[in-house]
Design a protein around this motif. Structure first.
Motif, PDB file in Angstrom:
ATOM      1  N   ILE A  94     -10.791 -22.409 -41.118  1.00  0.00           N
ATOM      2  CA  ILE A  94      -9.996 -21.318 -40.534  1.00  0.00           C
ATOM      3  C   ILE A  94     -10.877 -20.077 -40.549  1.00  0.00           C
ATOM      4  N   GLU A  95     -11.471 -19.780 -39.406  1.00  0.00           N
ATOM      5  CA  GLU A  95     -12.458 -18.723 -39.307  1.00  0.00           C
ATOM      6  C   GLU A  95     -11.963 -17.581 -38.427  1.00  0.00           C
ATOM      7  N   VAL A  96     -12.621 -16.440 -38.549  1.00  0.00           N
ATOM      8  CA  VAL A  96     -12.280 -15.275 -37.736  1.00  0.00           C
ATOM      9  C   VAL A  96     -12.569 -15.573 -36.270  1.00  0.00           C
ATOM     10  N   SER A  97     -11.592 -15.365 -35.418  1.00  0.00           N
ATOM     11  CA  SER A  97     -11.763 -15.496 -33.963  1.00  0.00           C
ATOM     12  C   SER A  97     -10.637 -14.720 -33.302  1.00  0.00           C
ATOM     13  N   TYR A  98     -10.932 -14.111 -32.177  1.00  0.00           N
ATOM     14  CA  TYR A  98      -9.963 -13.216 -31.548  1.00  0.00           C
ATOM     15  C   TYR A  98      -9.533 -13.721 -30.169  1.00  0.00           C
ATOM     16  N   LEU A  99      -8.229 -13.737 -29.955  1.00  0.00           N
ATOM     17  CA  LEU A  99      -7.676 -13.873 -28.611  1.00  0.00           C
ATOM     18  C   LEU A  99      -7.957 -12.567 -27.876  1.00  0.00           C
ATOM     19  N   THR A 100      -8.362 -12.643 -26.623  1.00  0.00           N
ATOM     20  CA  THR A 100      -8.674 -11.446 -25.836  1.00  0.00           C
ATOM     21  C   THR A 100      -7.662 -11.275 -24.711  1.00  0.00           C
ATOM     22  N   PHE A 101      -7.088 -10.080 -24.618  1.00  0.00           N
ATOM     23  CA  PHE A 101      -6.219  -9.745 -23.487  1.00  0.00           C
ATOM     24  C   PHE A 101      -6.694  -8.422 -22.907  1.00  0.00           C
ATOM     25  N   SER A 102      -6.891  -8.388 -21.593  1.00  0.00           N
ATOM     26  CA  SER A 102      -7.265  -7.134 -20.935  1.00  0.00           C
ATOM     27  C   SER A 102      -6.460  -6.960 -19.662  1.00  0.00           C
ATOM     28  N   LEU A 103      -6.193  -5.716 -19.329  1.00  0.00           N
ATOM     29  CA  LEU A 103      -5.366  -5.369 -18.162  1.00  0.00           C
ATOM     30  C   LEU A 103      -6.009  -4.197 -17.452  1.00  0.00           C
ATOM     31  N   ALA A 104      -6.087  -4.279 -16.123  1.00  0.00           N
ATOM     32  CA  ALA A 104      -6.663  -3.194 -15.334  1.00  0.00           C
ATOM     33  C   ALA A 104      -5.823  -2.957 -14.086  1.00  0.00           C
ATOM     34  N   THR A 105      -5.687  -1.692 -13.703  1.00  0.00           N
ATOM     35  CA  THR A 105      -4.981  -1.342 -12.470  1.00  0.00           C
ATOM     36  C   THR A 105      -5.958  -0.721 -11.483  1.00  0.00           C
ATOM     37  N   GLY A 106      -5.620  -0.800 -10.221  1.00  0.00           N
ATOM     38  CA  GLY A 106      -6.453  -0.230  -9.165  1.00  0.00           C
ATOM     39  C   GLY A 106      -5.645  -0.115  -7.897  1.00  0.00           C
ATOM     40  N   GLN A 107      -6.313   0.081  -6.784  1.00  0.00           N
ATOM     41  CA  GLN A 107      -5.611   0.250  -5.510  1.00  0.00           C
ATOM     42  C   GLN A 107      -4.879  -1.030  -5.131  1.00  0.00           C
ATOM     43  N   GLN A 108      -3.565  -0.979  -5.203  1.00  0.00           N
ATOM     44  CA  GLN A 108      -2.646  -2.059  -4.830  1.00  0.00           C
ATOM     45  C   GLN A 108      -2.657  -3.256  -5.779  1.00  0.00           C
ATOM     46  N   PHE A 109      -3.186  -3.116  -7.001  1.00  0.00           N
ATOM     47  CA  PHE A 109      -3.200  -4.296  -7.865  1.00  0.00           C
ATOM     48  C   PHE A 109      -3.103  -3.944  -9.342  1.00  0.00           C
ATOM     49  N   LEU A 110      -2.609  -4.920 -10.090  1.00  0.00           N
ATOM     50  CA  LEU A 110      -2.680  -4.948 -11.547  1.00  0.00           C
ATOM     51  C   LEU A 110      -3.220  -6.324 -11.906  1.00  0.00           C
ATOM     52  N   ARG A 111      -4.307  -6.334 -12.672  1.00  0.00           N
ATOM     53  CA  ARG A 111      -4.949  -7.599 -13.002  1.00  0.00           C
ATOM     54  C   ARG A 111      -4.981  -7.785 -14.510  1.00  0.00           C
ATOM     55  N   THR A 112      -4.781  -9.003 -14.970  1.00  0.00           N
ATOM     56  CA  THR A 112      -4.894  -9.310 -16.398  1.00  0.00           C
ATOM     57  C   THR A 112      -5.807 -10.515 -16.590  1.00  0.00           C
ATOM     58  N   LYS A 113      -6.413 -10.545 -17.757  1.00  0.00           N
ATOM     59  CA  LYS A 113      -7.249 -11.687 -18.133  1.00  0.00           C
ATOM     60  C   LYS A 113      -7.005 -11.980 -19.608  1.00  0.00           C
ATOM     61  N   THR A 114      -6.630 -13.193 -19.901  1.00  0.00           N
ATOM     62  CA  THR A 114      -6.382 -13.626 -21.279  1.00  0.00           C
ATOM     63  C   THR A 114      -7.321 -14.781 -21.602  1.00  0.00           C
ATOM     64  N   TYR A 115      -7.948 -14.705 -22.775  1.00  0.00           N
ATOM     65  CA  TYR A 115      -8.864 -15.780 -23.174  1.00  0.00           C
ATOM     66  C   TYR A 115      -8.564 -16.182 -24.619  1.00  0.00           C
ATOM     67  N   VAL A 116      -8.326 -17.478 -24.823  1.00  0.00           N
ATOM     68  CA  VAL A 116      -8.078 -18.018 -26.158  1.00  0.00           C
ATOM     69  C   VAL A 116      -9.229 -18.952 -26.503  1.00  0.00           C
ATOM     70  N   PRO A 119       0.818  -1.213   0.000  1.00  0.00           N
ATOM     71  CA  PRO A 119       0.000   0.000   0.000  1.00  0.00           C
ATOM     72  C   PRO A 119       0.857   1.272   0.000  1.00  0.00           C
ATOM     73  N   ASP A 120       0.419   2.242  -0.800  1.00  0.00           N
ATOM     74  CA  ASP A 120       1.036   3.567  -0.896  1.00  0.00           C
ATOM     75  C   ASP A 120       2.485   3.533  -1.395  1.00  0.00           C
ATOM     76  N   SER A 121       2.884   2.433  -2.024  1.00  0.00           N
ATOM     77  CA  SER A 121       4.211   2.370  -2.642  1.00  0.00           C
ATOM     78  C   SER A 121       4.187   3.176  -3.934  1.00  0.00           C
ATOM     79  N   GLN A 122       5.354   3.391  -4.534  1.00  0.00           N
ATOM     80  CA  GLN A 122       5.420   4.142  -5.793  1.00  0.00           C
ATOM     81  C   GLN A 122       4.573   3.468  -6.876  1.00  0.00           C
ATOM     82  N   THR A 123       4.648   2.135  -6.916  1.00  0.00           N
ATOM     83  CA  THR A 123       3.887   1.405  -7.931  1.00  0.00           C
ATOM     84  C   THR A 123       2.395   1.493  -7.657  1.00  0.00           C
ATOM     85  N   ASP A 124       2.004   1.431  -6.389  1.00  0.00           N
ATOM     86  CA  ASP A 124       0.587   1.558  -6.032  1.00  0.00           C
ATOM     87  C   ASP A 124       0.059   2.938  -6.435  1.00  0.00           C
TER      88      ASP A 124
END
Length: 527
Positions: free
Chosen positions: A479-501, A209-214
């Motif tokens: 061979i059809e259109v389909s997308y890999l999904t990557f999302s990233l979110a930051t908040g208080q004391q965290f960085l979260r990612t979600k990847t879906y193939v 908490p309250d670190s430079q990265t936070d």
């Protein structure tokens, strides 16, 4: 994996069993209860080699012990076997069983616990403890990184007037930021989940908490990217970003400012540039969006579309025009560039479009094989980098590439919500978007197999060969259109990612590999 290919499923299944068996030092998995979770703990020390503790569910205690290596000490607790080469770790595990407050999960946040529990394969790293153990090595790494940058700065040989300071400054900022994030870290959790529709990978990086990265995380609030669905349909990839735009602009502009040649004339130009940057920072910035497609080799293959939310956009146009007049004073290492800027070059509906064409020549000494020159021609065409910009209310639009159409972008952005011309009505896009985080700082939807088919066909065109993946073949092979999904979110004391193939992405990738391998075998000369 059966949905991708049955033969692949059989091979991977056998390899997975072998990997699991070797990982727990029971190669045949004899006596293992496969219906329950297996757990492995790694214990690090600065003075001793890492210790491993295994907690494995058993259905046949005798069979498991018979398959275990001779160096292991073990104890059985209610159909669980606890074993290690280090007796002290077993003793500690028995103490934890008596007092759950000593369990590693007592250190985890509620979010980390939930993520860890729901994964089919989960990892938790007590990174704060890790940093404490390896603090001397981390400090040494910081010193060595700085020394490497200093040596690189002194050893780089440049042509007169070329300024490498911005590139080294970028490396320095990225390196120091990464080291600081490690120092500020509390824990890292990641979980891989196999779902009916695809593979999901969640990760959670938590900091003190309250670190430079936070503080950095909290200054970059996540957003929803509604405008991304208004981009043209059938792009190969879509990206969106949001955060502390003022800091990003300041960093980017400072980076650009350092590219002025170090002459008296250009120092005056840089002062003017700095005053423009100050004015730009007074504008209101929102999210930014990007997509790309690959076109024909003869006209430059890269076509990209960008939308930045800026208000008032008319002021941004004014400042951009002032900056474009100074671009001739900037330099890139080993590159000579000629810039032609034409304001109000085109009119599309109610929007006037500014046109920029940048012709770059790579120094033959730094590119003796003319590889960079050829790459620039492949990407952008023989005419150079063509960029069109328009400034409708609240937005800055860019269409970059020889055949990139500003009209196409404007038509999509202004299309009715049910139009088939826009991404939000494309099934593959809608499905991929639903797999990302609800609010994020970065969102990427990437059709990896389709990108690869395009690249392979471009390479075939370079060699004057027929396309390997024409439309009818892709349809036939599934061979059809389909997308890999990557999302990233930051908040208080965290960085979260979600990847879906999605399964379709994996299936298309496997079909692509099969077709490409068969083609290579066919054209390869016999021994």
């Amino acid at each position: 994996m059966n949905q991708v290919d049955e033969s692949l499923s059989t091979i991977l299944g056998a390899n997975l069993r072998t990997f699991l068996g070797r990982s727990i030092s029971n190669p045949t998995l004899a006596g293992v209860d496969n219906t329950r979770d297996m757990c492995v703990g790694v214990f690090l020390s600065q003075t001793k080699r890492p210790g491993l503790l295994y907690v494995i569910p058993v259905s046949d205690e005798a069979a498991f012990k018979a398959g275990l290596g001779e160096n292991y000490k073990s104890v059985v607790q209610e159909k669980w076997i606890i074993y290690s080469e280090d007796q002290m770790l077993i003793d500690q595990a028995l103490e934890v069983i008596k007092d759950s407050n000593q369990n590693f999960q007592a250190l985890m946040s509620a979010e980390a616990k939930e993520m860890f529990a729901t994964g089919d394969f989960s990892v938790y790293v007590n990174s704060e403890k890790l940093v404490t153990i390896y603090q001397p090595q981390l400090k040494l790494a910081g010193q060595q990184f700085q020394q490497a940058l200093t040596q690189l700065s002194e050893s780089v040989k440049t042509s007169p007037g070329v300024n490498t300071a911005p590139i080294l400054s970028m490396y320095s900022a990225l390196g120091k930021g990464a080291l600081q994030a490690v120092q500020d870290s509390h824990s890292y959790t990641t979980a891989l989940t196999v779902e009916q529709g695809g593979l999901r990978l969640d990760s959670l990086f938590e900091v003190k908490p309250d670190s430079q990265t936070d503080q950095l995380f909290q200054k970059n609030p996540p957003k929803q990217f509604d405008l991304l669905g208004k981009f043209p349909a059938d792009q190969l990839a879509y990206f969106a970003g949001a955060g502390n735009t003022d800091a990003l602009i300041t960093w980017g502009m400072n980076f650009t400012a350092q590219m002025f040649d170090e002459t008296t004339e250009n120092q005056e130009a840089r002062q003017k540039f700095d005053s423009i940057v100050k004015a730009i920072r007074s504008l209101k910035f929102g999210s930014y969006y990007f997509s790309f497609e690959l076109g024909r080799l003869s006209e430059g293959v890269l076509n990209a579309y960008t939308v930045s939310e800026v208000s008032p956009s008319g002021e941004m146009r004014k400042y951009t025009r002032q900056m474009m007049a100074m671009l001739k004073n900037m330099s890139l290492p080993g590159v000579k560039q000629e810039i032609k800027y034409t304001p109000d070059a085109e009119k599309i509906g109610d929007e006037t479009v500014d046109l920029t064409v940048i012709k770059q020549e790579v120094d033959p000494e730094s590119d003796p094989l003319r590889i960079q020159k050829r790459m620039l021609e492949i990407l952008y065409g023989a005419e150079g980098i063509t960029n069109r910009m328009a400034y409708p209310e609240g937005k800055v639009l860019q269409a970059m590439g020889g055949t990139a159409s500003m009209g196409k972008l404007l038509m999509a952005l202004n299309a009715p919500s049910d139009s088939r011309q826009i991404a939000q009505n494309q099934p593959a896009f809608k499905s991929a978007l639903s797999k990302g985080l609800e609010r994020s700082n970065l969102l990427a939807l990437i059709d990896v197999p389709m990108i690869l088919t395009k690249i392979i066909d471009i390479l075939a065109d370079l060699q004057h060969q027929k396309a390997l993946f024409p439309t009818d073949l892709k349809e036939k092979q599934g061979i059809e259109v389909s997308y890999l999904t990557f999302s990233l979110a930051t908040g208080q004391q965290f960085l979260r990612t979600k990847t879906y193939v999605p399964v379709q992405n994996l299936k298309s990738g496997f079909k692509l590999f099969t077709v490409y391998s068969a083609r290579r075998e066919k054209i390869q000369p016999a021994n």
